[in-house]
Design a protein around this motif. Sequence first.
Motif, PDB file in Angstrom:
ATOM      1  N   ASP A 253      26.460  -8.942  -3.677  1.00  0.00           N
ATOM      2  CA  ASP A 253      25.568  -9.444  -2.623  1.00  0.00           C
ATOM      3  C   ASP A 253      25.526 -10.971  -2.643  1.00  0.00           C
ATOM      4  OD1 ASP A 253      23.342  -9.064  -0.585  1.00  0.00           O
ATOM      5  OD2 ASP A 253      22.266 -10.155  -2.157  1.00  0.00           O
ATOM      6  N   ARG A 257      26.993 -13.615   0.331  1.00  0.00           N
ATOM      7  CA  ARG A 257      26.156 -14.620   1.012  1.00  0.00           C
ATOM      8  C   ARG A 257      26.647 -16.050   0.786  1.00  0.00           C
ATOM      9  NH1 ARG A 257      21.796 -15.095  -1.392  1.00  0.00           N
ATOM     10  NH2 ARG A 257      21.866 -13.455  -3.003  1.00  0.00           N
ATOM     11  N   GLU A 261      30.771 -15.227   3.371  1.00  0.00           N
ATOM     12  CA  GLU A 261      30.246 -15.589   4.692  1.00  0.00           C
ATOM     13  C   GLU A 261      30.422 -17.075   4.997  1.00  0.00           C
ATOM     14  OE1 GLU A 261      26.231 -14.277   5.057  1.00  0.00           O
ATOM     15  OE2 GLU A 261      26.772 -12.139   5.118  1.00  0.00           O
TER      16      GLU A 261
END
Length: 497
Positions: A253, A257, A261
Amino acid sequence: MAKKLYIFGIGGTGSRVLKAFTMLLASGCTLKNDFDTVIPIIIDPDTSNGDLNRTKDILRLYQEIRNQIHEPNDFYKQEIKTINELANNSSVINPEYFQFELTNVQQSSFGDYIGFNSLSDDFNNSKDDKNFIRLLYSDSNLKSDLNVGFKGNPNMGSIVLNQFTDSENFKKFGQTFNDGDAVFIINSIFGGTGAAGFPLLLKNLRGNDKLPGHARIKGSQIGGITYLPYFALNKQDEINFESFDEKAKIALDYYNRTIIEKNQIDTLYFIGNKGNTKHFDYSVGGKKQKNDAHFLEMAGALAILDFCKNINKTSNTTQIKEFGIEDDKNSGISFNELNIENNKEISAPLTKFKLYTEYLKKGLPKALNVSRWTKSNIKIVKESKKSILDKNYFNSSEYKIQIKAFNDHFEDWLKEMGENKPAFNPYNPIDWDNALNLLKGNKPKGNKSFKALDIENCKLIDDNNIKSSEEKKHTTLIKLFSKSTENVLKKRNLLTR
């Protein structure tokens, strides 16, 4: 234009993938797109780690052997150097130069490293720094010895590893980085060193404007492979393997992020293994942490080859790649279970190198001073045509402590992968009489003994492209067997190209 690939191997997984990668290079695999030099860089505070030191020894032997080959063109073709060799224009071979040294971690606890005992605990005057630190780190964390790594705690690793970006070695990396060079990073996401080191290193590569050559590095191609859990441990203690999956989910995760991304990396490979896995002997680090080689580590080496091959296929977004096989058989993985591209990349080089190492171990004792290619005392043969691969050569210290030592590492590597889960075992056990039956699923016609290789060696030993002066001691051996194994295996349709 010649280019360099800097490979950062972080933690134990990084060392093991570098070991597999070195084995592929020794067998003749090479990087595409004009990458002529590989610079391995190991980041690991556990300097006594068994995996790390075995990898450093393999890298040292590779360099020593390659330096004794005149213009290598198959086995050992790819050049490997250290940062020190590049920065100082030096030819000194020292395995310690493959590792970035971390200071103040030997014989030091994490609490000592961050100066915990010097902090205040005066809560009456709002200076209760110790209890604030205890909110972030457990007593076990604070007492943990750093000389065996971070024991699966990336919250500790991120603090300690931050120092390597200010080190002289990291500055030398920046100073030697040129246009067209690239970076590849290896880490595991479920441990301590790798999980902490990867985002920290990437952040500095893309954003540290104090790093020499920052503009070139920031705009360079960067790839990486992140390992999801792929093994288990035979007991739980300070390191709890049952927490691997949860740690991996949290880290994924965070990576999504902050890295994916935001397109901080050009290509990111993911690999892992669930269920069919071997339980390794528990160890928190040190000499006892010497895990058996695993097929997934060779798959990581294939990711490095793929990254270099596709590096000119630019994209504005991070490319995510995963590794898979065509068929998962209970009997293990052979070359036929790999996809066509991977099969073509490694089956022929590894099979040639396997036949070469097997012959030197099982065939040479029968041929030495009997087959013409091993004799230097034939009176009717001109001096210029006498073989230098005689008893003196095979009894020399250079042969024993370099060639034999590296070949032993290669055989151990294949054996360990064959006994692991999932098993990678593409070869049959062989002896003198059935040597060419080595490749599973392929039964060659004609004579299957080592005699075929002996005959081929006798044909090739006078080839001027194979012979060498005494100064480059291993040239004749390496070039002879790279050619003879090619010819013998090709005649029997045992090579996939």
